[in-house]
Design a protein around this motif. Sequence first.
Motif, short mmCIF file in Angstrom:
data_model
loop_
_atom_site.label_atom_id
_atom_site.label_comp_id
_atom_site.label_asym_id
_atom_site.label_seq_id
_atom_site.Cartn_x
_atom_site.Cartn_y
_atom_site.Cartn_z
N VAL A 1 23.67 -0.16 14.81
CA VAL A 1 23.68 0.26 16.21
C VAL A 1 24.22 -0.87 17.09
O VAL A 1 24.99 -0.65 18.02
CB VAL A 1 22.27 0.67 16.66
CG1 VAL A 1 22.23 0.91 18.17
CG2 VAL A 1 21.83 1.94 15.92
N SER B 1 28.03 -1.09 16.78
CA SER B 1 28.80 0.12 17.07
C SER B 1 29.05 0.25 18.56
O SER B 1 28.18 -0.08 19.38
CB SER B 1 28.05 1.37 16.57
OG SER B 1 27.85 1.31 15.18
N GLU B 2 30.20 0.73 18.92
CA GLU B 2 30.51 0.95 20.33
C GLU B 2 29.84 2.20 20.85
O GLU B 2 29.52 2.30 22.04
CB GLU B 2 32.03 1.06 20.52
CG GLU B 2 32.78 -0.24 20.20
CD GLU B 2 34.26 -0.13 20.47
OE1 GLU B 2 34.69 0.97 20.93
OE2 GLU B 2 34.99 -1.10 20.23
N GLU B 3 29.60 3.18 19.97
CA GLU B 3 28.92 4.41 20.35
C GLU B 3 27.70 4.60 19.46
O GLU B 3 27.59 4.00 18.39
CB GLU B 3 29.86 5.61 20.20
CG GLU B 3 31.10 5.54 21.09
CD GLU B 3 31.99 6.75 20.90
OE1 GLU B 3 31.73 7.53 19.95
OE2 GLU B 3 32.93 6.91 21.68
N SER B 4 26.78 5.44 19.91
CA SER B 4 25.60 5.72 19.10
C SER B 4 26.03 6.40 17.80
O SER B 4 26.71 7.43 17.83
CB SER B 4 24.63 6.63 19.86
OG SER B 4 24.15 5.98 21.02
N PRO B 5 25.66 5.84 16.63
CA PRO B 5 26.09 6.41 15.36
C PRO B 5 25.38 7.72 15.05
O PRO B 5 24.29 7.98 15.55
CB PRO B 5 25.71 5.32 14.34
CG PRO B 5 24.58 4.59 14.99
CD PRO B 5 24.84 4.63 16.46
N THR B 6 25.99 8.54 14.23
CA THR B 6 25.36 9.78 13.79
C THR B 6 24.55 9.51 12.53
O THR B 6 24.73 8.51 11.84
CB THR B 6 26.41 10.86 13.49
OG1 THR B 6 27.23 10.41 12.39
CG2 THR B 6 27.28 11.12 14.72
N GLU C 1 22.41 12.24 16.61
CA GLU C 1 22.86 10.97 17.17
C GLU C 1 21.66 10.03 17.26
O GLU C 1 20.61 10.41 17.77
CB GLU C 1 23.47 11.21 18.55
CG GLU C 1 24.12 9.99 19.17
CD GLU C 1 24.75 10.33 20.51
OE1 GLU C 1 25.98 10.50 20.57
OE2 GLU C 1 23.99 10.45 21.49
N SER D 1 19.80 6.53 18.48
CA SER D 1 19.77 5.42 19.43
C SER D 1 18.46 4.67 19.28
O SER D 1 17.48 5.21 18.78
CB SER D 1 19.94 5.92 20.87
OG SER D 1 18.87 6.79 21.22
#
Length: 373
Positions: A306, A309-314, A359, A361
């Motif tokens: 996390v 990562s630039e975005e919240s991973p799945t 997703e 977070s």
Amino acid sequence: MKRNLLMGDQTLFRTPDIFEIDHVPEQFNFRDTQLSELAYAIRPAMSGGRPFNSVLRGLPGTGKTTSVRVLFSEIEQTTKRVLPVYINCKNDRTRVSIFGSIFNRIFGHYPPTTGIAFRKIYNEIGNYLSESRTVAVVCLDDMNYLMYENRLNDILYVLLRLYEEFPGARLGVIAAVSNMEIDLMTKVDSAVWSVFRPVDIYFPTYGYEEVREILSRRVRCGLYPGAMSGEVLDLITQRTVTAGDLRVGLAIIKESVANAEKAARKEVLAEDVSTSVSAKDIRLRDAIGGLSPDEKKFLAVLAEEVRDSEESPTSGALYEIVNKQLSMGYANFHKRLNKLESMEIISMKSLQVRGQTREISLDYEAGEILKVL
């Protein structure tokens, strides 16, 4: 001018254990109402009856655990007819471990960890309570740790319906929860609720004067005279009240005294008062403290991913990474995700795609999690 410095073998702590959250003070103030309500719920057990089940509701650091320990201590000093059993659900989270703790309170030792079926442990407990007419009062502290994978239903059902198989067996449950948003009626089946039907006992946060009195008593007993002035105690009290968690004040005192000792001072100054302790930090430490070594490794991999990562991973992407590092099956992966969500370490949001993709977070900064780990 002569400097008032500590020698190498000196300390400001007279009794350091007094600042631990599990310390039970000789004089426990400001919870008379809650103690009376809890005593009323337990009172039928004193004459051999089944006690009323109860739920202690209050934010962390509001005296729930200490109230139980105080009352259990009084019971042990008063009668042998009632068996108080305290269980920390951060450590005991399965049916086997919880009944193992009850077994230990009865027989003075834990059952073998291998080679013995749960049914045998269950039968020995049931037979003892039935034949001895001893009434068990079981406290499930931090019961929210059982609220995943249907464990809460399973454990409460077996505990509360013990009397059906063992006539004369009497057992009551005290459940302590720190999440005020939990609606227990939605967490347990109707068959469990019909027997549980607890009395709610509310623990409000301590006010300023209450916090100051509690911390003042600890300082007088735990530090040497003159080690902390009233002005410094006022500063710590205010930060504790702002945090809304008495544990913050105890942690600040310990860190502040350590800072003063590091500077070789015989008195804690305002500049020594720690600013790094928060209620959120303590909740994170508590939550991570309730994880097994393998679960901590899992969380570490998740936090690192996390963080990077630039975005919240799945969940699907995370599984590929976790499986590569920890060789974990998909079912076990989701089991651990659900546990971390129930402990409010992570949050999961379902995506409008096929399957169970979610997703992920973190509820804390990744760096904070990794630091505690």
